[in-house]
Design an enzyme around this catalytic site. Structure first.
Site, mmCIF file in Angstrom:
data_model
loop_
_atom_site.group_PDB
_atom_site.id
_atom_site.type_symbol
_atom_site.label_atom_id
_atom_site.label_comp_id
_atom_site.label_asym_id
_atom_site.label_seq_id
_atom_site.Cartn_x
_atom_site.Cartn_y
_atom_site.Cartn_z
ATOM 1 N N SER A 107 0.821 -1.207 0.000
ATOM 2 C CA SER A 107 0.000 0.000 0.000
ATOM 3 C C SER A 107 0.856 1.259 0.000
ATOM 4 O O SER A 107 1.949 1.284 0.583
ATOM 5 C CB SER A 107 -0.907 0.001 1.239
ATOM 6 O OG SER A 107 -1.571 1.250 1.393
ATOM 7 N N TYR A 130 -2.626 5.700 -4.824
ATOM 8 C CA TYR A 130 -3.755 6.623 -4.824
ATOM 9 C C TYR A 130 -3.394 7.823 -5.695
ATOM 10 O O TYR A 130 -2.237 8.254 -5.727
ATOM 11 C CB TYR A 130 -4.065 7.134 -3.411
ATOM 12 C CG TYR A 130 -4.516 6.084 -2.436
ATOM 13 C CD1 TYR A 130 -5.780 5.501 -2.541
ATOM 14 C CD2 TYR A 130 -3.688 5.683 -1.393
ATOM 15 C CE1 TYR A 130 -6.196 4.543 -1.641
ATOM 16 C CE2 TYR A 130 -4.095 4.719 -0.482
ATOM 17 C CZ TYR A 130 -5.349 4.153 -0.609
ATOM 18 O OH TYR A 130 -5.753 3.203 0.288
ATOM 19 N N LYS A 252 -8.608 -0.920 -9.010
ATOM 20 C CA LYS A 252 -9.304 -1.481 -7.860
ATOM 21 C C LYS A 252 -10.449 -0.566 -7.429
ATOM 22 O O LYS A 252 -10.309 0.652 -7.400
ATOM 23 C CB LYS A 252 -8.317 -1.648 -6.691
ATOM 24 C CG LYS A 252 -8.905 -2.240 -5.423
ATOM 25 C CD LYS A 252 -7.805 -2.465 -4.397
ATOM 26 C CE LYS A 252 -8.344 -3.090 -3.121
ATOM 27 N NZ LYS A 252 -9.110 -2.137 -2.291
#
Length: 387
Positions: A107, A130, A252
């Site tokens: 992540s 992100y 995702k």
């Protein structure tokens, strides 16, 4: 707990060993948690057909995800703060996944950095990203992922803004934890966890602190996240990222057929049908319930993967039967990590593999790549409405 037989056993043990705020971070959903619960309960409603007198002597679980060979069609999902479940958690999970022969996804908001994980593994891992307002930082992250030889990029699309998770607010979630009286008292009951944290230097968000101007502690990090997670994210940003990243691109957070088609049009190699484990939009459908429609819509163009709600090998097989080419597990491995560190991650994967293998056998299936809806009882699973 002398005998561990299931992911639930690992969850119970993790609850005993992990400080409350970090256990709750994993074991919770947004608002009423209705979607969080539906993710697992909808799996339970799907029933198998038991088949007998079929040669199942030479079963194989080997498959591929995003053109990477895997020992079973499972990847470790990107999970924030894994290094707060257990000291150096991302490194331990990545090593366990590598030995097991499945992908590990790091992540962006991990405790161990890209470089940390690369230094402690010998094979490529995947990196999750992100989209943030600071596009230069995004470019830097991509360059670091390339330098670490990451073989796939997983772009999360459903966290432009964060869903409200009551437990995190009540616990005042932070990493490292604030040394309030309540937190100190709770951590004193978790000596194994505390000892591990004292032995490591990794207590903050390793991919961010030291790599962004002005971010030197977790107070400034919290402000930075509120400012940087970009609510203006659009498909044009996905196309921009596709041009920058030449490796495998996996999107995702896809829960809608139209979005799945847009993902394919943007050049994605795979999509993950996911509602963020019930942590974002509450009262959304479960991931497994929308999987067949999305497979019918884009499964002939790109790979369709799935996460949210996977707790057993039976769940994995049900997702494969409904068209997924692979699944991701988050909570299932985090429970193992919190309970027993690297050994616990391996234990969780072993449990899932054994459950998948045995269930295939009972359904008369020898090759995981040949699983179809025929192994499910008619009327118990969602049927695609997409032509």
């Amino acid at each position: 707990m002398s005998i561990i037989t299931s992911i639930e056993d690992l969850r119970i043990l993790a609850k005993k060993r992990v400080p409350r705020m970090f256990y709750d971070y994993v074991d919770s959903g947004s608002w009423t948690e209705s979607t969080y619960r539906a993710n697992t309960s909808d799996f339970s409603a799907i029933k198998f057909r038991q088949k007998v007198a079929i040669d199942i002597a030479n079963r194989t679980l080997e498959s591929s995800m995003a053109e990477q060979l895997v020992s079973m069609p499972v990847a470790l999902a990107p999970t924030g703060l894994a290094g707060m479940q257990h000291a150096d958690g991302e490194i331990l999970a990545a090593r366990a996944a590598e030995r097991f022969g499945i992908p590990f996804t790091l992540s962006t908001v991990s405790i161990c950095s890209i470089e940390d994980v690369a230094a402690h593994t010998s094979k490529p891992f995947w990196f999750q990203l992100y989209i943030m307002r600071n596009r230069q930082f995004i470019v830097q992250l991509l360059e670091r992922a390339k330098a670490a030889n990451c073989s796939a990029l997983v772009l999360t699309l459903d966290l432009q803004i964060q869903g409200q998770r009551h437990k995190d607010l009540k616990n005042r979630l932070s990493a490292p934890p604030r040394l309030t009286m309540a937190n100190v008292q709770n951590m004193m009951t978790k000596p194994r966890w505390c000892l591990g944290m004292l032995r490591t230097k990794r207590h903050g968000f390793g991919n961010i602190i030291g790599h962004v101007d002005g971010i030197s502690n977790m107070t400034s990090f919290a402000t930075w996240v509120a400012d940087q997670f970009d609510p203006s994210l659009s498909w044009d940003d996905v196309k921009w990222l596709r041009r920058l990243w030449r490796g495998k691109l996996i999107l995702k957070g896809i829960m809608d057929v139209d979005d799945a088609r847009m993902a394919a049009d943007c050049g994605a190699d795979a999509v993950i049908v996911s509602n963020h484990g019930g942590r974002q939009l509450d009262s959304a459908p479960s991931a497994i319930s929308v999987l067949p429609d999305i497979v019918a819509s884009v499964g002939h163009r790109i790979e369709v993967h799935m996460d949210s709600g996977i707790r057993t090998g039976q769940d994995i097989l049900k997702a494969l039967a409904l068209g997924a080419k692979g699944v991701y597990v988050g909570r299932s491995y985090l429970y193992g990590l919190g309970a027993m560190g690297e050994e616990g991650v391996t234990r969780s994967l072993t449990i899932l593999r054994n459950e998948l293998d045995l269930t295939m056998a009972f359904c008369g299936v020898s090759d995981v790549k040949k699983v179809t809806q025929d192994i499910l009882m008619p009327g118990t699973f969602p049927v695609s409405r997409t032509c």
